[in-house]
Design an enzyme around this catalytic site. Structure first.
Site, PDB file in Angstrom:
ATOM      1  CG  HIS A   1      22.633  24.179   5.295  1.00 29.49           C
ATOM      2  ND1 HIS A   1      23.556  24.946   5.970  1.00 29.49           N
ATOM      3  CD2 HIS A   1      21.485  24.269   6.023  1.00 29.49           C
ATOM      4  CE1 HIS A   1      23.002  25.482   7.040  1.00 29.49           C
ATOM      5  NE2 HIS A   1      21.748  25.092   7.091  1.00 29.49           N
TER       6      HIS A   1
ATOM      7  NE  ARG B   1      19.652  24.030  11.257  1.00 32.00           N
ATOM      8  CZ  ARG B   1      20.085  23.014  10.506  1.00 32.00           C
ATOM      9  NH1 ARG B   1      20.412  21.883  11.076  1.00 32.00           N
ATOM     10  NH2 ARG B   1      20.214  23.138   9.196  1.00 32.00           N
TER      11      ARG B   1
ATOM     12  CG  HIS C   1      16.635  28.142  14.026  1.00 29.36           C
ATOM     13  ND1 HIS C   1      16.938  27.320  12.963  1.00 29.36           N
ATOM     14  CD2 HIS C   1      17.097  29.375  13.706  1.00 29.36           C
ATOM     15  CE1 HIS C   1      17.542  28.029  12.025  1.00 29.36           C
ATOM     16  NE2 HIS C   1      17.658  29.276  12.450  1.00 29.36           N
TER      17      HIS C   1
ATOM     18  NE  ARG D   1      16.791  21.976   8.441  1.00 29.29           N
ATOM     19  CZ  ARG D   1      17.624  21.317   7.645  1.00 29.29           C
ATOM     20  NH1 ARG D   1      17.757  19.991   7.788  1.00 29.29           N
ATOM     21  NH2 ARG D   1      18.317  21.936   6.712  1.00 29.29           N
TER      22      ARG D   1
END
Length: 281
Positions: free
Chosen positions: A255, A233, A230, A141
């Site tokens: 996650h 990603r 993002h 991130r």
């Protein structure tokens, strides 16, 4: 009774991140303001039908489904806490909104990624090259990117690792490939001699996330491609999901739950065109 202060203290006791706490409190305050605008009863009289009505109220707005569901999740956490504390008499849980819209691919097409990468490398700014290689090579991130410290990096001729400080105050260690290792080594050679512990240094010290967004936008504008951290990603995650177990991708991306990783198991228009074009009868 000041429920919000007590709720905030509860969240902090659970070691939630500042961003998570801020979202929970903001969403809960909006819900409380709505509740008080429609009834004279206090929060101790809150019932599940209030939550259902608020969900319908949110659905009538122009907010995205993902935003509405985030607000519902915040309210559910608040209501669960209220019930456990004995402030309300019945447990309240609001069901999330089901998104019937087919998820769209939010990454970059291969040709656009190559154009972006080529443009950044061609301009020769080693810091910018290091940024793009880290983003597409690890999927971190933007908040994790600007948080990288020199001591988080281990490099050798054939191997390398990056220690990442992610959401929920958790650490994960990501192996880094040869392109990332090369970009890191070349940038560190010319990195300003600064006392800061952080990897990326600008004229005013450690770079912030907005600076990364502006840098990528500058290159994206040159090649007429929209790009954000993002999106990069998402691009890596989609590439990995074709060949890699979800649990492995989950660990790479940081996650908490594999169900979050599952959002990347989608099909693009290009995927459908390729498989149908290759059919032979």
């Amino acid at each position: 009774m000041d429920y919000i202060q007590a709720f905030e203290a509860h969240l902090r006791s659970k070691d939630r991140s500042e961003n998570t706490i801020s979202c929970y409190l903001r969403d809960t305050l909006q819900f409380i303001a709505w509740y008080r605008s429609k009834t004279e009863y206090g929060l101790d009289k809150l019932i599940e039908l209030d939550g259902v009505e608020y969900k319908k109220y949110l659905q009538q707005s122009d907010q995205a489904v993902i935003t509405i569901n985030r607000k519902i999740a915040s309210i559910n956490v608040f209501c669960q806490w209220m019930y456990k504390q004995g402030y309300i008499k019945e447990a309240i849980h609001i069901e999330a909104v089901r998104n019937k819209v087919i998820r769209q691919y939010k990454g970059l097409e291969d040709k656009d990624l190559w154009k972006l990468r080529n443009e950044i490398h061609r301009m020769g700014n080693r810091m910018h090259i290091c940024m793009i290689e880290l983003l597409i090579g690890t999927g971190i991130r933007v908040s994790e990117l600007v948080g990288i410290r020199l001591k988080d990096i281990e490099l050798s001729d054939r191997k390398g690792t990056l220690k990442v400080f992610g959401k929920g105050n958790s650490f994960r260690t990501i192996p880094i490939n040869k392109d990332v290792r090369k970009a890191l080594a070349r940038y560190i050679e010319v990195r300003p001699d600064n006392e800061s512990e952080y990897l990326f240094i600008g004229q005013r010290g450690a770079l912030e996330r907005n600076a990364i967004n502006l840098i990528l936008k500058k290159y994206g504008d040159r090649i007429q491609v929209k790009v954000t951290p993002h999106m990069l990603r998402h691009t890596l995650a989609y590439r990995l999901v074709k060949t890699t177990p979800l649990t492995t991708i989950q660990q790479i991306l940081g996650h908490d739950h594999v169900t979050t990783t599952n959002i990347y198991t989608l099909t693009t228009q290009q995927d459908m065109e390729i498989v149908l074009a290759n059919i032979e009868w």
